[in-house]
Design a protein around this motif. Structure first.
Motif, PDB file in Angstrom:
ATOM      1  N   GLY A   1      -3.565  -7.908  -0.653  1.00  0.00           N
ATOM      2  CA  GLY A   1      -4.118  -6.591  -0.909  1.00  0.00           C
ATOM      3  C   GLY A   1      -3.387  -5.786  -1.957  1.00  0.00           C
ATOM      4  O   GLY A   1      -3.836  -4.685  -2.321  1.00  0.00           O
ATOM      5  N   ASP A   2      -2.249  -6.274  -2.469  1.00  0.00           N
ATOM      6  CA  ASP A   2      -1.480  -5.519  -3.459  1.00  0.00           C
ATOM      7  C   ASP A   2      -2.224  -5.398  -4.781  1.00  0.00           C
ATOM      8  O   ASP A   2      -2.978  -6.296  -5.182  1.00  0.00           O
ATOM      9  N   TYR A   3      -2.007  -4.284  -5.458  1.00  0.00           N
ATOM     10  CA  TYR A   3      -2.410  -4.113  -6.855  1.00  0.00           C
ATOM     11  C   TYR A   3      -1.120  -3.857  -7.615  1.00  0.00           C
ATOM     12  O   TYR A   3      -0.427  -2.871  -7.361  1.00  0.00           O
ATOM     13  N   ILE A   4      -0.776  -4.738  -8.534  1.00  0.00           N
ATOM     14  CA  ILE A   4       0.526  -4.680  -9.203  1.00  0.00           C
ATOM     15  C   ILE A   4       0.344  -4.585 -10.714  1.00  0.00           C
ATOM     16  O   ILE A   4      -0.435  -5.333 -11.303  1.00  0.00           O
ATOM     17  N   LEU A   5       1.068  -3.663 -11.321  1.00  0.00           N
ATOM     18  CA  LEU A   5       1.138  -3.548 -12.777  1.00  0.00           C
ATOM     19  C   LEU A   5       2.581  -3.846 -13.182  1.00  0.00           C
ATOM     20  O   LEU A   5       3.505  -3.180 -12.723  1.00  0.00           O
ATOM     21  N   GLU A   6       2.765  -4.849 -14.034  1.00  0.00           N
ATOM     22  CA  GLU A   6       4.111  -5.251 -14.433  1.00  0.00           C
ATOM     23  C   GLU A   6       4.296  -5.144 -15.945  1.00  0.00           C
ATOM     24  O   GLU A   6       3.445  -5.579 -16.720  1.00  0.00           O
ATOM     25  N   GLY A   7       5.410  -4.550 -16.343  1.00  0.00           N
ATOM     26  CA  GLY A   7       5.803  -4.556 -17.742  1.00  0.00           C
ATOM     27  C   GLY A   7       6.555  -5.834 -18.076  1.00  0.00           C
ATOM     28  O   GLY A   7       6.769  -6.700 -17.226  1.00  0.00           O
ATOM     29  N   ARG A   8       6.988  -5.935 -19.288  1.00  0.00           N
ATOM     30  CA  ARG A   8       7.676  -7.156 -19.742  1.00  0.00           C
ATOM     31  C   ARG A   8       9.170  -7.136 -19.429  1.00  0.00           C
ATOM     32  O   ARG A   8       9.851  -8.116 -19.667  1.00  0.00           O
ATOM     33  N   PHE A   9       9.699  -6.033 -18.911  1.00  0.00           N
ATOM     34  CA  PHE A   9      11.144  -5.879 -18.849  1.00  0.00           C
ATOM     35  C   PHE A   9      11.657  -5.604 -17.428  1.00  0.00           C
ATOM     36  O   PHE A   9      12.690  -4.981 -17.251  1.00  0.00           O
ATOM     37  N   GLY A  10      10.934  -6.059 -16.416  1.00  0.00           N
ATOM     38  CA  GLY A  10      11.363  -5.823 -15.043  1.00  0.00           C
ATOM     39  C   GLY A  10      10.977  -4.458 -14.524  1.00  0.00           C
ATOM     40  O   GLY A  10      11.484  -4.011 -13.497  1.00  0.00           O
ATOM     41  N   ASN A  11      10.085  -3.766 -15.246  1.00  0.00           N
ATOM     42  CA  ASN A  11       9.561  -2.496 -14.758  1.00  0.00           C
ATOM     43  C   ASN A  11       8.160  -2.728 -14.199  1.00  0.00           C
ATOM     44  O   ASN A  11       7.415  -3.569 -14.707  1.00  0.00           O
ATOM     45  N   SER A  12       7.805  -1.991 -13.148  1.00  0.00           N
ATOM     46  CA  SER A  12       6.565  -2.301 -12.451  1.00  0.00           C
ATOM     47  C   SER A  12       6.091  -1.137 -11.605  1.00  0.00           C
ATOM     48  O   SER A  12       6.853  -0.214 -11.303  1.00  0.00           O
ATOM     49  N   ILE A  13       4.817  -1.194 -11.232  1.00  0.00           N
ATOM     50  CA  ILE A  13       4.231  -0.279 -10.252  1.00  0.00           C
ATOM     51  C   ILE A  13       3.488  -1.141  -9.235  1.00  0.00           C
ATOM     52  O   ILE A  13       2.627  -1.938  -9.603  1.00  0.00           O
ATOM     53  N   ARG A  14       3.848  -0.984  -7.973  1.00  0.00           N
ATOM     54  CA  ARG A  14       3.165  -1.707  -6.908  1.00  0.00           C
ATOM     55  C   ARG A  14       2.391  -0.700  -6.056  1.00  0.00           C
ATOM     56  O   ARG A  14       2.973   0.245  -5.504  1.00  0.00           O
ATOM     57  N   LEU A  15       1.080  -0.898  -5.946  1.00  0.00           N
ATOM     58  CA  LEU A  15       0.257  -0.144  -5.015  1.00  0.00           C
ATOM     59  C   LEU A  15       0.037  -1.067  -3.825  1.00  0.00           C
ATOM     60  O   LEU A  15      -0.857  -1.907  -3.827  1.00  0.00           O
ATOM     61  N   GLY A  16       0.911  -0.938  -2.830  1.00  0.00           N
ATOM     62  CA  GLY A  16       0.923  -1.886  -1.726  1.00  0.00           C
ATOM     63  C   GLY A  16       0.834  -1.214  -0.378  1.00  0.00           C
ATOM     64  O   GLY A  16       0.367  -0.076  -0.252  1.00  0.00           O
ATOM     65  N   SER A  17       1.325  -1.912   0.637  1.00  0.00           N
ATOM     66  CA  SER A  17       1.223  -1.400   1.999  1.00  0.00           C
ATOM     67  C   SER A  17       2.311  -2.021   2.860  1.00  0.00           C
ATOM     68  O   SER A  17       3.051  -2.896   2.413  1.00  0.00           O
ATOM     69  N   THR A  18       2.395  -1.561   4.109  1.00  0.00           N
ATOM     70  CA  THR A  18       3.287  -2.176   5.085  1.00  0.00           C
ATOM     71  C   THR A  18       2.793  -3.584   5.392  1.00  0.00           C
ATOM     72  O   THR A  18       1.601  -3.804   5.580  1.00  0.00           O
ATOM     73  N   ASN A  19       3.731  -4.535   5.432  1.00  0.00           N
ATOM     74  CA  ASN A  19       3.376  -5.931   5.683  1.00  0.00           C
ATOM     75  C   ASN A  19       4.217  -6.457   6.838  1.00  0.00           C
ATOM     76  O   ASN A  19       5.399  -6.759   6.678  1.00  0.00           O
ATOM     77  N   ILE A  20       3.627  -6.503   8.011  1.00  0.00           N
ATOM     78  CA  ILE A  20       4.323  -6.952   9.215  1.00  0.00           C
ATOM     79  C   ILE A  20       3.489  -8.044   9.872  1.00  0.00           C
ATOM     80  O   ILE A  20       2.270  -7.926   9.959  1.00  0.00           O
ATOM     81  N   GLY A  21       4.125  -9.091  10.327  1.00  0.00           N
ATOM     82  CA  GLY A  21       3.392 -10.135  11.034  1.00  0.00           C
ATOM     83  C   GLY A  21       4.129 -11.448  11.011  1.00  0.00           C
ATOM     84  O   GLY A  21       4.978 -11.706  10.143  1.00  0.00           O
TER      85      GLY A  21
END
Length: 549
Positions: free
Chosen positions: A175-195
């Motif tokens: 379910g994640d939506y991830i935007l990643e740059g080329r230099f280890g920078n990023s934005i994660r639109l995620g959630s709690t993941n337990i299981g």
């Protein structure tokens, strides 16, 4: 800007439409003032690429004879590097009303050749010797190839862009939506993941509590510099070691969070007096300063003569200081988050052979979870020996790691392991008669023995030790000379003599290994020798000959 393209690869031979074609980027215009840009529209040409068609692994052709294409999206800028592959199509442009046949080639973002955020270049292999073709990433199945020479690599990714083999992609969760740059920078639109279906290596710091689907947004500006160089192995955001980051949480609790500093002066902020001063200064869990009500501005009352200061009725009476004044004075030049000067420790001698009864108060709670008190911490001591407290047993206080919600069980146990492996074990190997008088302390235990509210003992980062019949000055000097990394070493009250009720050495291994060397003393002679203004001072070494007999 219209473009006449030679051998247009997008024209369908059957006349029924167009197709997408993969091409290799030869160059790109990023500077609207360059000579090349001036030929293609100045600033309007920024993002324009020069490309060659991919056919039978054709070598790179000259830019002067290459086709050009413009970005297809106007609001998303994801410019390719040299040698990356893009898809292009030909479509109408702004000259359509003057020339119905006018068209321009447009390109999409780079193809995901190697499934890596840093670059996806595919250099030509035309004319390369078999011996010159090697894997791009060591030991990886990805198999990107490049030519390697004695001078280094000859992949051309741009005029100044340099490949960083250490850059890793982020590990995704369902379910994640991830935007990643080329230099280890990023934005994660995620959630709690337990299981139970989430493998151990995919556990993260934001999923210890909460419900599956609780949203979280993580903005990361640079990956941790402690990661290995296997750039093809994904990573997870590191709350403490990433360069900088922002966590926007909903119902999550971030575990193992290390505060860089709680010293207000480190933020270069103006301190405002809180309304409830006594509470703010005595509650170690409270890290909020409440601004006082604004004081109305009044016009000054003119006076003919300056006021006369009256002497106190008792000339021997000391100046009365507010708790806030005393707080600021005591911490003027010290990081109060790890201020560690304590005038007492527990009087107990714990060795690796100590068999200890923790008493009935050491009970597992929802915050501690299950605790294996026989777990080995380092090479010699076990957990029960590092959490044992005579005070806790006598006063029936729970001293299990995690009983205080501020520091989780795993955080404390990991801190104890780092402390013993890097410091405690090494001292024990030098001095096999070493005893520990105090290690981990919960908030209640720490208060009961009169410890510092900001003590590193509460985090499992510190031990107090003694060596029977060995001066603490000798232990202090050996530690600072022979152990590579530590945070604080304190020569504690050497005037008190040998253990068990005498002097001790406090050693911590913390978030930052500052290598601070201190003496704590209340002896007037030692204060004069070591220029101790209050209770402690920084020193270079411990001199036993200076200690009054």
């Amino acid at each position: 800007m219209s473009t006449t393209v030679k051998n247009n690869p997008n024209k369908s031979t059957d006349g029924k439409g167009q197709k997408l074609t993969a091409v290799r980027v030869l160059d790109i215009i990023l500077d609207g003032t360059s000579e090349t840009a001036k030929k293609f529209g100045g600033y309007d040409s920024v993002g324009t690429i020069f490309y060659t068609i991919l056919e039978n692994d054709t070598p790179n052709e000259e830019i002067s004879t290459a086709n050009i294409a413009r970005p297809i999206f106007s609001n998303t800028k994801y410019y390719p590097l040299k040698n990356e592959i893009v898809l292009i199509l030909s479509s109408k442009d702004k000259s359509i009303y003057n020339n119905k046949d006018s068209s321009t080639s447009y390109y999409f973002p780079p193809l995901n050749i190697w499934n890596h955020p840093h670059h996806n270049a595919l250099p030509s292999l035309k004319g390369l010797k078999e011996s010159d073709i090697k894997q791009d990433y060591l030991y990886t199945e990805n198999g990107i190839v490049r030519q390697v020479t004695d001078e280094g690599t000859n992949i051309n990714l741009g005029n100044y862009f340099s490949e960083l083999l250490k850059i890793k992609p982020l590990l995704p969760y369902e379910g994640d939506y991830i935007l990643e740059g080329r230099f280890g920078n990023s934005i994660r639109l995620g959630s709690t993941n337990i299981g139970e279906n989430i493998p151990d290596e995919a556990n993260n710091t934001w999923s210890t509590i909460g419900n599956i689907g609780d949203p979280i947004t993580i903005i990361r500006n640079g990956q941790s510099d402690k990661l290995d160089s296997k750039g093809w192995v994904p990573t997870i955001e590191d709350l403490n070691d990433d360069a900088t980051s922002i966590y926007l949480t909903s119902n999550q609790q971030l575990s193992d969070f290390r505060v860089a500093s709680t010293n207000f002066q480190s933020y270069q902020a103006k301190l405002e007096l809180p309304k409830d001063l006594d509470t703010a200064l005595t509650d170690p869990e409270l890290n909020i300063v409440v601004q006082p009500d604004p004081i109305p501005v009044q016009e000054p009352v003119p006076v003919s003569d300056p006021p006369v200061l009256q002497s106190p009725s008792n000339p021997e009476e000391e100046e009365v200081k507010t708790p806030f004044d005393q707080f600021m004075e005591d911490n003027q030049n010290d990081d109060i988050s790890v201020s560690e000067i304590e005038d007492r420790t527990e009087i107990q001698q714990i060795t690796p052979g100590s068999s200890l009864s923790l008493g009935t108060s050491y009970q597992e709670t929802p915050t501690t979870g299950p605790v294996n008190i026989q777990e080995k911490i380092g090479s010699y001591f076990n957990l029960s020996q590092l959490i044992y407290s005579k005070t806790a047993v006598e006063k029936k206080i729970n001293n299990l790691p995690g009983v205080d919600p501020r520091y989780s069980r795993d955080t404390i146990i990991n801190n104890l392991k780092n402390l013993m492996e890097n410091v405690g074990d090494k001292i024990y190997e030098k001095y096999p008669t070493m005893v520990i008088s105090s290690a981990y302390r919960s908030l209640s235990v720490n208060k009961a023995i009169g410890g510092s509210d900001t003590s590193q003992h509460r985090k499992g980062m510190a031990i107090d030790i003694q060596i029977p019949n060995v001066n603490t000055s000798e232990v202090f000097n050996w530690v600072i000379t022979n152990i590579p990394l530590w945070d604080q070493v304190i020569w504690e009250f050497p005037e008190r003599g040998f253990p068990p009720e005498g002097s001790w050495v406090h050693i911590s291994y913390g978030d930052k290994q500052r290598k601070q060397k201190k003496i704590a003393t209340s002896n007037a002679t030692l204060k004069q020798v070591y220029n101790v203004e209050k209770t402690y001072a920084f020193i270079n070494n411990a001199d036993q000959s200076k200690v009054p007999s």
